[in-house]
Design a protein around this motif. Structure first.
Motif: not given
Ligand SMILES: CCCCCCCC/C=C\CCCCCCCC(=O)NCC(=O)O
Ligand SMILES: [Zn+2]
Ligand SMILES: [Zn+2]
Length: 503
Positions: A443-456
């Motif tokens: 597929t062309n519909n590739i989504y790269r996301f990690s539900p990780t909450h990051m701070f400085p």
């Protein structure tokens, strides 16, 4: 006359700048209506937390292609099978171990006409170094001040376990998904995925899967406080991925007695080449790729001077490029980056070194190609004595759709807002690489996301010291995947309601 022309030009510029600033300052309304139904929250029970802590204790370390800890991968795999009995015994699920250590699951939905999707992740981790500098040992899973420590806590056992927990919960609660989906866990992502993901992709093809609705894999995080002036969490979905070129530079010479050195040694020549590469970064590509849309999505939350700059990259590209280049994570967004990762030379203290070698690791901006990057390097080095060999390379990935009618993107966006209601969701480019390189044909519909909450300060924890995730965030990870699966059950997107009157 000249004065009038200059004034007219200035006037036109001001109009364009103002118009773009006003246009991009508009808040975009929610575009889909897809809520998770039923009891839509999975609490982080003690047993779920303990399973994650245990997952971090397996030393599933990859060092090089084919060089990974087979015993620990076997043990982690056995632990997964034993920890999620419903998933591994359900009549809705077909699963197998691929090439011994990777996993492929098919969860059969009850609406077989809907195109399936794929949730990816990986079981391996990079080695942990500088053990004395860790707050808790890297393979302990210990909790310190509300954070779970361990190699893999954010890259990416949190997603492996989050996916497994959410599916186990679904099946235990007799929720049959409407849309079928696959889960693929590779075992050597950190060393190209050629033994894991590549084999899983081949197995999927063998099973007759040729097209997927979308693919989800690890990627950009939910970041907060990383962009000055933007006070909300920013969830960036990687709709593309940088390319990569690993180059081996070498200089050959003649060994001899160190009392009679040549004017230049192999080490000196190579060090000069490496220095030229490091001190002359590849050009800023700001304005040519998705980093532009990423920044433009944030405009409504910025202060006035920032708005003017970011809404007018066409004019302020040099200034913005300079500002973004000040931090490694934003510099990586706008250009091909160069890391010198290895340097080997010399055989003995009193022998002229016959060979010097260095490894250069480039991450390639989506507007460039491997060929262009190597040609740039060649010109920059400008020394025929330095041999440049391509150890491995891959061009940047194509860009997935991120519009109102792109099902996968909208499902991600809705899901992210269910977990982080105030988040700004924006398309972005993943600056590292993933196993998705082996699935580009599905597929062309590739989504790269990690539900990780990051701070400085957290970006350095990737492959670095004190990798950790908060207990609260791990609960969010589980619920992100639970909602993603529930939201993916809708057959298509609800009609889009555009509100143009909310300026
Ligand atoms: C102004 C920019 C705000 C966006 C915040 C971006 C923060 C980026 C921090 C981390 C993202 C890095 C994710 C990298 C995942 C890559 C997975 C991996 O390790 N693959 C192997 C490899 O790339 O070698
Ligand atoms: Zn990873
Ligand atoms: Zn990694």
């Amino acid at each position: 006359m000249l004065k009038k022309i200059v004034l007219a030009i200035v006037f036109i510029f001001v109009i364009i700048i103002a118009a773009r600033t006003i246009l991009l300052s508009r808040h975009s309304p929610p575009v889909t209506e897809c809520r998770a139904t039923d009891d839509d929250f999975i609490p982080l029970s003690d047993s779920r937390l303990a399973r994650f802590q245990r997952a971090l204790q397996f030393q599933t370390v990859s060092r090089d292609v084919g060089d990974y800890n087979r015993d620990e991968l076997q043990n982690f795999g056995d632990f997964i099978i034993n920890s999620f009995p419903t998933l591994h015994n359900s009549s809705l699920v077909e699963w197998e171990r691929v090439n011994n250590y990777s996993f492929l699951y098919q969860i059969k939905g009850n609406k077989r006409d809907l195109k399936p999707y794929l949730l990816m992740s990986h079981l391996d981790v990079v080695p942990a170094t500088n053990l004395e500098a860790w707050e808790a040992p890297p393979f302990s899973g210990n909790i310190v001040d509300g954070f779970i420590y361990g190699r893999g806590a954010i890259d990416v056992k949190q997603c492996v376990m989050g996916i497994l927990e959410s599916v186990e919960y679904l099946l235990n609660n007799d929720i049959t998904p409407a849309r079928s989906f696959y889960i693929a866990f590779g075992h050597d992502e950190e060393v190209t995925g050629s033994h894991g993901a590549k084999m899983i992709a081949a197995r999927l093809k063998e099973k007759g899967v040729s097209e997927l609705e979308y693919i989800s894999d690890e990627g950009l995080p939910v970041s907060e406080g990383l962009i000055s002036g933007v006070n909300k969490p920013v969830a960036s979905i990687g709709v593309s991925e940088k390319g990569q070129a690993i180059l081996k530079l070498s200089v050959k010479g003649v060994p001899g007695h160190s009392s009679m050195p040549p004017k230049e040694s192999t080490i000196g020549i190579l060090a000069g080449a490496v220095h030229r590469l490091e001190s002359n970064p590849h050009p800023s590509m700001l304005g040519t790729g998705v980093e532009t849309q990423f920044l433009e999505h944030l405009v409504p939350e910025m202060n006035f001077p920032q708005r003017i700059l970011v809404a007018n990259i066409w004019l302020f590209k040099p200034l913005l490029s300079w500002l973004l280049s000040l931090k490694p994570h934003s510099d990586a967004m706008i250009r091909t980056v160069t890391s010198i990762t290895m340097f080997n030379a010399g055989v003995k203290a009193n022998v002229i070194p016959p060979l010097a070698e260095a490894i250069v690791n480039h991450r390639i901006h989506p507007s460039q190609t491997v060929r262009e990057v190597i040609e740039y390097d060649r010109q920059l080095i400008g020394d025929a004595r330095v041999n440049i060999e391509i150890a491995s390379s891959i061009d940047p990935h194509p860009t997935a759709g991120y519009g109102n009618n792109d099902f996968g993107y909208q499902v991600f966006k809705t899901t992210i807002r269910q977990i982080w209601p105030s988040a700004l969701v924006a398309p972005g480019v993943l600056i590292g690489n993933t196993d998705t390189r082996h699935y580009l044909n599905f597929t062309n519909n590739i989504y790269r996301f990690s539900p990780t909450h990051m701070f400085p300060g957290d970006a350095q924890r990737f492959h670095g010291l004190n990798e950790r995730i908060s207990v609260k965030n791990y609960e969010q990870v589980i619920n992100f995947f639970f909602h993603l699966i529930r939201n993916s059950d809708q057959p298509s997107l609800s009609p889009v309601h555009e509100h143009h009157d909310d300026l």
